[in-house]
Structures are given as structure tokens and as C-alpha cells.
Design a protein around this motif. Structure first.
Motif, short mmCIF file in Angstrom:
data_model
loop_
_atom_site.label_atom_id
_atom_site.label_comp_id
_atom_site.label_asym_id
_atom_site.label_seq_id
_atom_site.Cartn_x
_atom_site.Cartn_y
_atom_site.Cartn_z
N VAL A 1 -4.03 -6.67 -2.05
CA VAL A 1 -4.87 -6.40 -3.36
C VAL A 1 -6.30 -7.15 -3.26
O VAL A 1 -6.23 -8.34 -2.96
CB VAL A 1 -4.05 -6.71 -4.69
CG1 VAL A 1 -4.92 -6.66 -5.76
CG2 VAL A 1 -2.68 -5.84 -4.51
N PRO A 2 -7.25 -6.46 -3.88
CA PRO A 2 -8.55 -7.25 -3.41
C PRO A 2 -8.49 -8.54 -4.46
O PRO A 2 -8.01 -8.43 -5.76
CB PRO A 2 -9.64 -6.03 -3.92
CG PRO A 2 -8.85 -5.14 -3.64
CD PRO A 2 -7.46 -5.01 -3.85
N GLY B 1 -11.05 -7.84 -7.64
CA GLY B 1 -10.93 -6.32 -7.96
C GLY B 1 -11.86 -5.41 -7.22
O GLY B 1 -12.49 -6.13 -6.25
N THR B 2 -11.93 -4.42 -7.35
CA THR B 2 -12.93 -3.48 -6.46
C THR B 2 -14.32 -3.12 -7.07
O THR B 2 -15.01 -2.61 -6.58
CB THR B 2 -12.24 -2.10 -6.12
OG1 THR B 2 -12.12 -1.43 -7.53
CG2 THR B 2 -10.86 -2.37 -5.43
N GLY B 3 -14.42 -3.37 -8.71
CA GLY B 3 -15.45 -2.84 -9.36
C GLY B 3 -15.34 -1.82 -9.92
O GLY B 3 -15.84 -1.07 -10.95
N ALA B 4 -14.15 -0.89 -9.66
CA ALA B 4 -13.90 0.27 -10.15
C ALA B 4 -13.37 0.04 -11.66
O ALA B 4 -12.65 -0.87 -11.85
CB ALA B 4 -12.86 1.06 -9.61
N HIS B 5 -13.76 0.81 -12.54
CA HIS B 5 -13.36 0.41 -14.19
C HIS B 5 -12.83 1.69 -14.61
O HIS B 5 -13.11 2.27 -15.61
CB HIS B 5 -14.34 0.01 -15.07
CG HIS B 5 -16.02 0.57 -14.83
ND1 HIS B 5 -16.35 1.80 -15.26
CD2 HIS B 5 -16.80 0.07 -13.93
CE1 HIS B 5 -17.54 2.10 -15.04
NE2 HIS B 5 -17.78 1.12 -14.13
N TRP B 6 -11.95 2.32 -13.81
CA TRP B 6 -11.46 3.69 -13.82
C TRP B 6 -10.12 3.80 -13.42
O TRP B 6 -10.03 3.20 -12.24
CB TRP B 6 -12.36 5.09 -13.53
CG TRP B 6 -12.73 4.69 -12.33
CD1 TRP B 6 -12.11 5.34 -11.02
CD2 TRP B 6 -14.00 4.23 -11.76
NE1 TRP B 6 -12.98 4.80 -10.05
CE2 TRP B 6 -14.23 4.45 -10.59
CE3 TRP B 6 -15.27 3.69 -12.48
CZ2 TRP B 6 -15.24 3.77 -9.64
CZ3 TRP B 6 -16.19 3.46 -11.80
CH2 TRP B 6 -16.38 3.43 -10.39
N GLU B 7 -9.28 4.53 -13.62
CA GLU B 7 -7.86 4.89 -13.09
C GLU B 7 -8.09 5.92 -12.16
O GLU B 7 -7.80 5.79 -11.07
CB GLU B 7 -6.96 4.96 -14.07
CG GLU B 7 -6.04 3.89 -14.66
CD GLU B 7 -5.48 2.92 -13.48
OE1 GLU B 7 -4.80 3.61 -12.37
OE2 GLU B 7 -5.71 1.88 -13.16
N PRO C 1 -11.43 8.59 -10.96
CA PRO C 1 -12.75 8.68 -11.45
C PRO C 1 -12.89 10.11 -11.87
O PRO C 1 -12.50 11.17 -11.46
CB PRO C 1 -13.31 8.96 -9.75
CG PRO C 1 -12.27 8.36 -8.83
CD PRO C 1 -10.88 8.49 -9.53
#
Lengths: 383, 185
Positions: free
Chosen positions: B35-36, B39-45, B47
Motif C-alpha cells: 500500500v503506498p 497515498g496515491t494522490g487519488a481522491h476518488w474511489e 474515477p
């Protein structure tokens, strides 16, 4: 805007194209300030990768300045200096959640084998690349990294692909203290694989190629031993003799589909396209690795079949690891290496030329003219 | 470890950064799946889906088109028809990839034709970057090595053709001369 366009095998030119637009709420438009030619660009330049359409713009190594962002972008704003990893990742899929950004399953509708890449044919998603004045960057909150103050764009652009790819190649070899590592290919990725092998504690690093100027460069840049395979009778025998007749602990294929050294492989894989490229370097990696050793593959091959000595690999009990580079996960550590001065990526740049000279740049790199190792193209608005 | 002369102290002295990433915890790719950290920067489950009017091909090995995709160079002409056929095949089939490669070549000829019709045909000499060939190729010979057999066959062919034409002419001339000689005789 000015952009390199592909016209067919061995032919590229500079054309006028529309400036890219925001097409998805998390897109950004980047004004390119530095973009490189990569060894893997040559595979598509030579027409080897299926679904490379005429008019496409190549270029998956680039840095630039954020020009515009989509409505949901949170981490970037216009004016930010950014580098962009070559693979496009969503940050939320099964693979991205495991840090396998190069395997993202949300960015390439055309093929299930890999993620979307910038400027690398429709087989990898049909995105235009960065050998242009502007480029559209999807998932701007995931991929791009801000270039730290004090880091040059020339160093940063090499963090978008070649340095991380070379580093991952060494890392996949699971190098232990004192290991002997053989790197096939003294191109930019091979050079960084050799350099990274030292970072991981290798005891001996040997680089194999046939271009004397590249071997001389890597000897000086990465303090390695070198072998010119064109100047020995049997490269496998030579390497075995050099490694106590056992072979190396770790062998790295940093060449890929257009390897020289075996006319039959070249005829079948490159000229007649009966397989996805010549696997000569990979074959040598398998043959010259010791039993129970590790073979790491970052050389790019075409789909779907290749001529690989699997019987040898199986009987020797080799561990083989391979992948496209998961650039994003390597950036923090590699930025540390650059900022601390342990590695100076931009030292491998041999040519800095205007984007307008893109046709010459491709030919020079493809034909290994003028001792070319790494070419950086500079768009007119960045000069 | 197969290197009997391994001396870590000497190597560390000689090579900048030697061993900095010897410990697995300093290697960002170890373990392979993790697991990063931040986080990965994604703010969505999931896209949002990109919308486009451009025709996008989808591999049959995926359930649907991906949330984002490139929209450059939409399929067109005969090459587009060939690509449509290729994308109906699975990725494990050679015929899929060979059809796509052939479509690429057809696309090239279609584009040349289109360029000529629109009056914007490029100069193949400069598109191939051959100018740099003349400027830079000193130590390696004048042309790419792959061209040598083509040039050699070309020269031999031209020589053979000119010999054949010359011989034909000579034959004809001799025949005419013989006829005239017979007449005079």
C-alpha cells in the motif's frame, strides 16, 4: 502548437497541431520545457509496435510548467514546475493500490497488457506524447511530481523514465552485498541499472554492448567493467570465464526488442516480424546467469510471442522478474539520490537540440551517430 | 555471492553512494506489492468517465472503455477498417497484432496520398533525418550498414541491366551491319 508527428517507419517531422484541451476533470495541460528521446521510442520509430498511427506524437519523458488544470485537480496549479512519469495511473485501481502504477487498469482501453503511456502508440492508450510544445496529462493529482527547488530540468526529465527504470531493473535483481551483476545494454537504462547496482551493494558490475563509445562512457560514469560482444568469439563463454565459470548472480536485460548479436533472431524478430522482436540480449542474460540466479528484464518487447530459451531458465532454476517501471513509487528515493549528489542523471545527456530538429535527432540516436547517448529536445517556448 | 575479491570498504571509497540501498527497507519496490506510504494522490474511489466523440477501440479482454484514454489520430479509411477487425480478436492471437501492423503500413500510404492531395507532402529526405547522416557519419561509413546490401545489389543490377541493353544494341547493330553487308555483297 509545434509537435513531432510520426509519418511511418524511420520518418518523423514537425507539424502544427491544435493545443490539447482538458478532456477529463482531473486533466492538466503542461507546457513542455524539456523532453527526451528514449531507446524505446526507437521501437515505435522503426514501426515495430502494432497500432502506431500516422500523425501520433511520441515522447514519454518530459518536464514542463502547468498551464491549465481541470476542475477537480487539487495538487497542482498553473505555474508549477513538474515532471511527469511516463506511465499514466489512476491511483485507485487494484494495481495502483498496491503501488504497481505501471500496471494501472484504468488508463488503457486498447490492451489489457499494460497501463496507458504517453506517446507510445494506441496499444498503450493512444495518448499524444511530450515531444511537443504542450501535452495533456490525465490524472494530474496522481502522476506528476513537483520539481524540487535546486533540481535542474535536465536532471528532472531523466527521473520520468530512464533512471527509475534502470533502478527498478537492479532492484528486481534482488542484489545482495558482493553480488556480480551483468547488465546487457549500455544505453541510458543500462547505464542507470549499472549505477543502481552499486547503490544496492553489488561487488562487481559488468556491462555488455557493442558500441565502444557507450562502453567507454559507462566505464567512466559508473566505474564498471565492460565487454564488447562484437569483439569476442562467444559472449557467453567470455562472461562465464570472467565469473569463475558459474555465471553472474544477477543479469539484467536493458536492451529489448532490437538487440543485435544473432542474425537469426534479428531476421525473425526485427526484419520479418515473426515474433515480438529479437530476444538476443534476454537469451544471453539467461545463459550467462548462474544457477538459481536472478534475471531482471526491463527491455521492451512486442506482443505476443518471443523466442526465449525457457528450457535453460527452468533447468537453471532462475528467478525472472520484469515489469514496466512503477515510476511514481521510486521518485522520493531517487530525488534523494540526485539531491545528495550520489547520482547526477544529466551527465548522460550528450545532445541538447531544438524541437525543430526532431527528425535529425531521431536519426542520430537510431544510427548511434556522433556518440549519441541521450538527446534532450527543447521546444521553442522553453528556449 | 560469486565474487571472491569483494571488498566493501574499498568499493564504498571508490564508488559514490555504494551500498546506500543495500538494505531492503531503502528499496522503494520492496516488497513488490505494498500500500503506498503516503497515498496515491487519488481522491476518488472510481474515477469519472471521460466523454468523447472520437471513436475509441476497446480490447475484448476488458469489460468496458477505461475512465481515461487518448483521443489522438482517430481510425480512418481502409486502415481503420483493418483496425476494427483486429480489435475483435483476443490479445493472445498473432493475427490481431499482424493485422494491426499491416493497418499501420496501409495508414502510411493513405497518409502520403492525403498529404499529396492536400499539397503538404513532406520531404522524405529531411523526415528521415538524413542530413545528420552526412554531417555526422565519419567513423562508421557513409550510410547505415543495413543499406549496404541494397546498394550493392542495386549497383550490380544496374551494371547487369546496362550490359544487357548494350549487348542488345550491339546485336542489333551487328545484325543491321550484316544485312547491309550481304546486300552490298
Amino acid at each position: 502548437m509545434l509537435a513531432m508527428t510520426y509519418r511511418g517507419p524511420y520518418r518523423v517531422r514537425l507539424d502544427e497541431k491544435p493545443i490539447p484541451q482538458i478532456e477529463h476533470p482531473n486533466d492538466a495541460i503542461i507546457r513542455v520545457t524539456r523532453t527526451c528521446l528514449c531507446g524505446s521510442d526507437l521501437h515505435i520509430y522503426h514501426g515495430l509496435l502494432p497500432d502506431t498511427r500516422i500523425g501520433s506524437t511520441f515522447g514519454h519523458e518530459f518536464v514542463g510548467v502547468v498551464e491549465e488544470v481541470g476542475p477537480t485537480v487539487q495538487s497542482l496549479k498553473p505555474g508549477d514546475r513538474v515532471g511527469v512519469p511516463f506511465n499514466i495511473s489512476c491511483g485507485s485501481c487494484f494495481f495502483c493500490k498496491k503501488s504497481l502504477y505501471g500496471n494501472c487498469e484504468n488508463t488503457n482501453p486498447n490492451s489489457s497488457i499494460g497501463a496507458g503511456f504517453f506517446g507510445y502508440s494506441h496499444t498503450t492508450g493512444g495518448y499524444d506524447g511530450g515531444q511537443a510544445e504542450y501535452v495533456r496529462v490525465p490524472f494530474a493529482d496522481v502522476g506528476p511530481f513537483k520539481i524540487p527547488d535546486g533540481m535542474s530540468e535536465d536532471d528532472a526529465v531523466l527521473l520520468t523514465d530512464v533512471f527509475p527504470t534502470g533502478y527498478q531493473a537492479a532492484e528486481m535483481g534482488d542484489i545482495k552485498a558482493g553480488d556480480t551483476v551483468i547488465v546487457f545494454g549500455a544505453g541510458p537504462v543500462g547505464i542507470f541499472a549499472a549505477k543502481s547496482a552499486w547503490l544496492m551493494g553489488a561487488g562487481r558490475v559488468i556491462v555488455v554492448d557493442q558500441a565502444d563509445y557507450r562502453l567507454e562512457f559507462v566505464q567512466n560514469y559508473a566505474q564498471v567493467e565492460t565487454v564488447n560482444f562484437a569483439q569476442v568469439d562467444d559472449i557467453i563463454m567470455t562472461l562465464k570465464k570472467m565469473t569463475d565459470w558459474r555465471g553472474a548472480d544477477v543479469c539484467i536485460d536493458a536492451v529489448g526488442a532490437e538487440a543485435d548479436g544473432d542474425w537469426l533472431q534479428t531476421l525473425a524478430g526485427v526484419r520479418m516480424k515473426l515474433s515480438g522482436g529479437a530476444t538476443t540480449a534476454l537469451g544471453w542474460a539467461i545463459e550467462s546467469c548462474r544457477k538459481a540466479g536472478n534475471v531482471s528484464i526491463v527491455g521492451v518487447y512486442g506482443p505476443p510471442i518471443n523466442l526465449v530459451p525457457m528450457g535453460t531458465a527452468m533447468n537453471k532454476g532462475l528467478t525472472m522478474r520484469m515489469n514496466q517501471c512503477n515510476v511514481k513509487r521510486y521518485l522520493p528515493r531517487l530525488i534523494e539520490h540526485v539531491m545528495s549528489g550520489r547520482v547526477k542523471p544529466s551527465d548522460i545527456i550528450t545532445h541538447r537540440v531544438p524541437l525543430e530538429e526532431v527528425s535529425d535527432a531521431y536519426h542520430r540516436f537510431s544510427s548511434k551517430l556522433d556518440h549519441c547517448i541521450k538527446t534532450v529536445l527543447i521546444p521553442p517556448k522553453a528556449a | 555471492m560469486t565474487n571472491p575479491d569483494f571488498d566493501s570498504i574499498a568499493l564504498a571509497r571508490r564508488i559514490p553512494g555504494w551500498g546506500a540501498d543495500l538494505r531492503p527497507e531503502n528499496r522503494p519496490g520492496v516488497p513488490k506489492e505494498k500500500v503506498p506510504d503516503n497515498g496515491t494522490g487519488a481522491h476518488w474511489e472510481q474515477p469519472e468517465q471521460q466523454i468523447t466523440s472520437v471513436r475509441i477501440f476497446k480490447t475484448i479482454e476488458r469489460p468496458e472503455v477505461t475512465p481515461v484514454f487518448g483521443t489522438t489520430c482517430a481510425p480512418k479509411g481502409l486502415s481503420g477498417v483493418m483496425r476494427t477487425a483486429a480489435y475483435r480478436l483476443g490479445e493472445g492471437k498473432i493475427s490481431r497484432w499482424v493485422t494491426l501492423l499491416l493497418a499501420d503500413r496501409v495508414d502510411m500510404f493513405e497518409s502520403i496520398l492525403l498529404d499529396v492531395i492536400k499539397g503538404r507532402a513532406g520531404n522524405p529526405f529531411s523526415e528521415m533525418g538524413l542530413g545528420t547522416e552526412f554531417r555526422n557519419r565519419r567513423e562508421k561509413g557513409f550510410m547505415p550498414r543495413g543499406w549496404y546490401p541494397v546498394i550493392a545489389v542495386g549497383i550490380v543490377g544496374l551494371f547487369a541491366a546496362s550490359r544487357a541493353v548494350h549487348q542488345q544494341k550491339e546485336k542489333k547493330r551487328f545484325a543491321t551491319f550484316s544485312d547491309e553487308f550481304k546486300k552490298v555483297a
